[in-house]
Motif scaffolding. Sequence first.
Motif, PDB file in Angstrom:
ATOM      1  N   VAL A 180       0.855  -1.185   0.000  1.00 19.33           N
ATOM      2  CA  VAL A 180       0.000   0.000   0.000  1.00 19.33           C
ATOM      3  C   VAL A 180       0.892   1.235   0.000  1.00 19.33           C
ATOM      4  CG1 VAL A 180      -1.820   1.268   1.182  1.00 19.33           C
ATOM      5  CG2 VAL A 180      -1.767  -1.235   1.303  1.00 19.33           C
ATOM      6  N   GLY A 181       0.836   2.000  -1.094  1.00 15.41           N
ATOM      7  CA  GLY A 181       1.652   3.212  -1.201  1.00 15.41           C
ATOM      8  C   GLY A 181       2.821   3.019  -2.134  1.00 15.41           C
ATOM      9  N   SER A 182       3.093   4.038  -2.963  1.00 16.71           N
ATOM     10  CA  SER A 182       4.095   3.874  -4.021  1.00 16.71           C
ATOM     11  C   SER A 182       5.187   4.936  -3.979  1.00 16.71           C
ATOM     12  CB  SER A 182       3.397   3.920  -5.390  1.00 16.71           C
ATOM     13  OG  SER A 182       2.735   5.161  -5.564  1.00 16.71           O
ATOM     14  N   GLY A 183       5.383   5.577  -2.815  1.00 16.43           N
ATOM     15  CA  GLY A 183       6.457   6.552  -2.678  1.00 16.43           C
ATOM     16  C   GLY A 183       7.803   5.888  -2.497  1.00 16.43           C
ATOM     17  N   GLY A 229       3.938   7.216  -7.126  1.00 13.44           N
ATOM     18  CA  GLY A 229       5.234   7.787  -6.772  1.00 13.44           C
ATOM     19  C   GLY A 229       5.174   8.748  -5.607  1.00 13.44           C
ATOM     20  N   GLY A 230       3.951   9.161  -5.250  1.00 12.98           N
ATOM     21  CA  GLY A 230       3.768   9.995  -4.072  1.00 12.98           C
ATOM     22  C   GLY A 230       4.612  11.252  -4.091  1.00 12.98           C
ATOM     23  N   ARG A 231       5.130  11.600  -2.903  1.00 12.94           N
ATOM     24  CA  ARG A 231       5.842  12.864  -2.749  1.00 12.94           C
ATOM     25  C   ARG A 231       7.225  12.849  -3.398  1.00 12.94           C
ATOM     26  NH1 ARG A 231       4.512  14.044   3.631  1.00 12.94           N
ATOM     27  NH2 ARG A 231       4.034  11.863   3.836  1.00 12.94           N
ATOM     28  N   THR A 232       7.699  11.669  -3.842  1.00 16.26           N
ATOM     29  CA  THR A 232       9.020  11.647  -4.491  1.00 16.26           C
ATOM     30  C   THR A 232       8.996  12.321  -5.857  1.00 16.26           C
ATOM     31  OG1 THR A 232       8.781   9.517  -5.633  1.00 16.26           O
ATOM     32  CG2 THR A 232       9.586   9.457  -3.352  1.00 16.26           C
ATOM     33  N   ASN A 233       7.818  12.676  -6.334  1.00 13.59           N
ATOM     34  CA  ASN A 233       7.746  13.344  -7.639  1.00 13.59           C
ATOM     35  C   ASN A 233       8.205  14.795  -7.588  1.00 13.59           C
ATOM     36  OD1 ASN A 233       6.574  11.246  -9.423  1.00 13.59           O
ATOM     37  ND2 ASN A 233       4.921  11.295  -7.930  1.00 13.59           N
ATOM     38  N   HIS A 234       8.242  15.385  -6.390  1.00 11.31           N
ATOM     39  CA  HIS A 234       8.583  16.809  -6.350  1.00 11.31           C
ATOM     40  C   HIS A 234       9.513  17.186  -5.207  1.00 11.31           C
ATOM     41  CE1 HIS A 234       5.651  18.550  -3.121  1.00 11.31           C
ATOM     42  NE2 HIS A 234       6.047  17.355  -2.791  1.00 11.31           N
ATOM     43  N   VAL A 248       3.785  -9.101  -7.176  1.00 16.32           N
ATOM     44  CA  VAL A 248       3.501  -7.948  -6.321  1.00 16.32           C
ATOM     45  C   VAL A 248       2.269  -7.209  -6.816  1.00 16.32           C
ATOM     46  CG1 VAL A 248       4.382  -5.718  -5.513  1.00 16.32           C
ATOM     47  CG2 VAL A 248       5.952  -7.661  -5.778  1.00 16.32           C
ATOM     48  N   CYS A 249       1.393  -6.822  -5.891  1.00 19.59           N
ATOM     49  CA  CYS A 249       0.293  -5.919  -6.197  1.00 19.59           C
ATOM     50  C   CYS A 249       0.556  -4.617  -5.464  1.00 19.59           C
ATOM     51  CB  CYS A 249      -1.043  -6.509  -5.762  1.00 19.59           C
ATOM     52  SG  CYS A 249      -2.444  -5.434  -6.150  1.00 19.59           S
ATOM     53  N   LEU A 250       0.576  -3.508  -6.201  1.00 14.23           N
ATOM     54  CA  LEU A 250       0.862  -2.194  -5.630  1.00 14.23           C
ATOM     55  C   LEU A 250      -0.415  -1.363  -5.660  1.00 14.23           C
ATOM     56  CD1 LEU A 250       3.187  -0.328  -4.585  1.00 14.23           C
ATOM     57  CD2 LEU A 250       3.534   0.374  -6.948  1.00 14.23           C
ATOM     58  N   LEU A 251      -0.904  -0.990  -4.482  1.00 16.85           N
ATOM     59  CA  LEU A 251      -2.106  -0.164  -4.376  1.00 16.85           C
ATOM     60  C   LEU A 251      -1.713   1.295  -4.182  1.00 16.85           C
ATOM     61  CD1 LEU A 251      -4.245  -2.308  -1.893  1.00 16.85           C
ATOM     62  CD2 LEU A 251      -4.418  -2.266  -4.376  1.00 16.85           C
ATOM     63  N   GLU A 252      -2.319   2.171  -4.935  1.00 16.98           N
ATOM     64  CA  GLU A 252      -2.032   3.607  -4.842  1.00 16.98           C
ATOM     65  C   GLU A 252      -3.350   4.371  -4.729  1.00 16.98           C
ATOM     66  OE1 GLU A 252      -1.266   7.268  -4.628  1.00 16.98           O
ATOM     67  OE2 GLU A 252       0.437   5.890  -4.514  1.00 16.98           O
ATOM     68  N   SER A 310      13.051   9.925  -8.553  1.00  9.84           N
ATOM     69  CA  SER A 310      11.657   9.797  -8.130  1.00  9.84           C
ATOM     70  C   SER A 310      11.346   8.307  -8.135  1.00  9.84           C
ATOM     71  CB  SER A 310      10.706  10.535  -9.077  1.00  9.84           C
ATOM     72  OG  SER A 310      10.695   9.918 -10.352  1.00  9.84           O
ATOM     73  N   SER A 311      10.432   7.917  -7.269  1.00 11.69           N
ATOM     74  CA  SER A 311      10.027   6.514  -7.223  1.00 11.69           C
ATOM     75  C   SER A 311       9.485   6.058  -8.569  1.00 11.69           C
ATOM     76  CB  SER A 311       8.967   6.335  -6.124  1.00 11.69           C
ATOM     77  OG  SER A 311       8.564   4.997  -6.027  1.00 11.69           O
ATOM     78  N   THR A 312       8.761   6.945  -9.255  1.00  8.53           N
ATOM     79  CA  THR A 312       8.176   6.586 -10.544  1.00  8.53           C
ATOM     80  C   THR A 312       9.250   6.252 -11.577  1.00  8.53           C
ATOM     81  OG1 THR A 312       7.872   8.994 -10.669  1.00  8.53           O
ATOM     82  CG2 THR A 312       5.902   7.660 -10.483  1.00  8.53           C
ATOM     83  N   ASN A 313      10.169   7.191 -11.827  1.00 11.99           N
ATOM     84  CA  ASN A 313      11.188   7.004 -12.868  1.00 11.99           C
ATOM     85  C   ASN A 313      12.187   5.902 -12.539  1.00 11.99           C
ATOM     86  OD1 ASN A 313      10.673   8.711 -15.035  1.00 11.99           O
ATOM     87  ND2 ASN A 313      11.643  10.481 -14.061  1.00 11.99           N
ATOM     88  N   VAL A 314      12.580   5.820 -11.276  1.00 14.15           N
ATOM     89  CA  VAL A 314      13.760   5.011 -10.922  1.00 14.15           C
ATOM     90  C   VAL A 314      13.401   3.637 -10.364  1.00 14.15           C
ATOM     91  CG1 VAL A 314      15.905   5.021  -9.569  1.00 14.15           C
ATOM     92  CG2 VAL A 314      15.018   7.153 -10.492  1.00 14.15           C
ATOM     93  N   LEU A 315      12.222   3.513  -9.760  1.00 18.25           N
ATOM     94  CA  LEU A 315      11.867   2.243  -9.116  1.00 18.25           C
ATOM     95  C   LEU A 315      10.621   1.590  -9.726  1.00 18.25           C
ATOM     96  CD1 LEU A 315      12.436   3.358  -5.398  1.00 18.25           C
ATOM     97  CD2 LEU A 315      13.991   2.003  -6.830  1.00 18.25           C
ATOM     98  N   ILE A 316       9.523   2.323  -9.846  1.00 20.44           N
ATOM     99  CA  ILE A 316       8.255   1.681 -10.200  1.00 20.44           C
ATOM    100  C   ILE A 316       8.207   1.245 -11.668  1.00 20.44           C
ATOM    101  CG2 ILE A 316       5.774   2.048 -10.429  1.00 20.44           C
ATOM    102  CD1 ILE A 316       5.985   3.798  -7.897  1.00 20.44           C
ATOM    103  N   TYR A 317       8.539   2.146 -12.586  1.00 21.33           N
ATOM    104  CA  TYR A 317       8.472   1.742 -13.996  1.00 21.33           C
ATOM    105  C   TYR A 317       9.509   0.671 -14.346  1.00 21.33           C
ATOM    106  CZ  TYR A 317       4.593   4.757 -15.027  1.00 21.33           C
ATOM    107  OH  TYR A 317       3.327   5.299 -15.039  1.00 21.33           O
TER     108      TYR A 317
END
Length: 582
Positions: free
Chosen positions: A18-21, A108-113, A38-42, A236-243
């Motif tokens: 739960v959470g993707s930051g 990605g939560g707050r890691t985006n900014h 893995v299931c990621l809930l956002e 950011s979590s999005t660019n570096v970890l999640i995708y």
Amino acid sequence: MGDFQVKVQPKTYDVVIVGSGAGGGMAAYELSKAGLKVCLLEAGTMYDPQKNVTQLKGPWESKRRGASTQHRPFGDFDACYGGWKIDGEPYTKEQGTQWDWFRARMLGGRTNHWGRISLRFGPKDFKRRSIDGLGDDWPIGYEDIKPYYDRVDQLIGIFGTNEGLENDPDGYFLPPPKPRLHELFIKNAATQTGVKVIPSRLSILTKKIESTTERGACFYCSQCGRNCSVAKADFSSTNVLIYPALKTGNVDIIPNAMAREVLTDKEGLATGISYVNKDDLNEYQVKGKVVILAASACETSRLLLNSKSQRHPNGLANSSNVVGKYLHDSTGAALGGYLPTLFGRKKYNEDGVGGAHIYSPWWLDNKKLDFPRGYHIEYWGGMGQPAYGFGMNIQMLNGKYAVAGKQKEAGGYGASLKEDMRFFYGANVGMAGRGEAIPVETNYCAIDPEVVDQYGIPVLKFNVKWSEHEIKQAKHMKETFKEIMHNMGAVITWGGDDGPENSYGLEAPGKIIHEAGTARMGNDPKSSALNKNNQAHDCKNLFVVDGAAFVSQADKNITWTILALSMRASEYIVSELKKGNL
């Protein structure tokens, strides 16, 4: 309501997060790479920095000229959706409480900014009670987390310099960018004051790194708050970890999923998550062998406290009754002004990275001071790209200033305004302290028994106050900043008059957005929620990998430690699953 039916997802995952930051993204990355499903809930929307591009846009390209909205309080081109107030998702406060709660609602939560300030905790930061008798020691020491800091440095990339400082540990650093002109003035003035100034430690690539072929080096557009779409150079979590995790084929993401509770069986073990789909307002359940919470410190505690059952009548992982307690944020106080030396300066591009190229780690011994914990200093100023609300905080004596040897009225419009702007541009300068607060049991968030959000989920009520420790620390910040500004020959235009009447400009708790400590780790199940592996004492297949796990916060921003602890916990989960222990 008779036909209401919970929809159960047919698939059982190895892990539900739960959470993707920072914490959730790192767990998804590590566990998917290890082959787990893995299931990621956002709770927010899907977001891809390669498609939702705001980088390299001028303020004039925004309908609001870049101005902020409730949904984007840091400006129209800031990469984070969310804010201090979210429609339909209230929170409440006890009388007399100051608390500002920023919540991100996006992948990605707050890691985006965030500011990408990436500081390791030092050896002393894990053992503060042993040093000053306040708060509690962590159940781990620096030596336990150092290998993971090292791996995070090399996986994500960070610039800085090895300085040999005892409590600001060295790392695997990329070359830092050179200081800008105003930063040279600051460094000279701070050094005269006895304040140490070193290159910043930011998770921004100043050159390519071995761990990835997809990310390029920073090209110094200074817009890290927009999340680097062009080069993926900042973290950011999005660019570096999640995708990258999605490319393994082992991760399913469910966006717009507002987690309601952690589901448990009759033995009290976690079996998955119940969530409300924001799009159709139906309730769903997703099943997993292991559940990881990384929703941010307070959201995670809300979820635990709302997860009541016969085996967990006080909320999940809360037999100790500490969940929600020991809530604390970084302290913050600031001031700014201008440097007359830089009036009418030559114009050139000095954008650099998004953030200062220098900072000051804590440089004093608290045993010789009247407050127990330290702070670091962040600096700003210079020639950033002019944007909406181009406020240079310049105040002239009697509303006049001298230009080309003549007295000139300030302000106006047209040619006169342009002349002012050109004259003052690049002369602003300022600084802020970010310090360590003492976590205490009486600062907490709890479930409000009378208020629910638009999804029917009980909300949090906050009870938080600063103590004399934090107020005295803010006083010291202001005295230090004034001395630095004086040594520079700068004129203070705001923040300089703060005094005891407003706690020396100390920001409200929560305002710095570093909240932590609400499901803290410890060796004793009677006084902590988690063990040293971020694992719940009361529920062995439940883990918490966000700021909630922190025993104390140090005088450092917490993201790098969230990442390292999440990596460490993920490694432990893989090991325990292989052994059949989870």
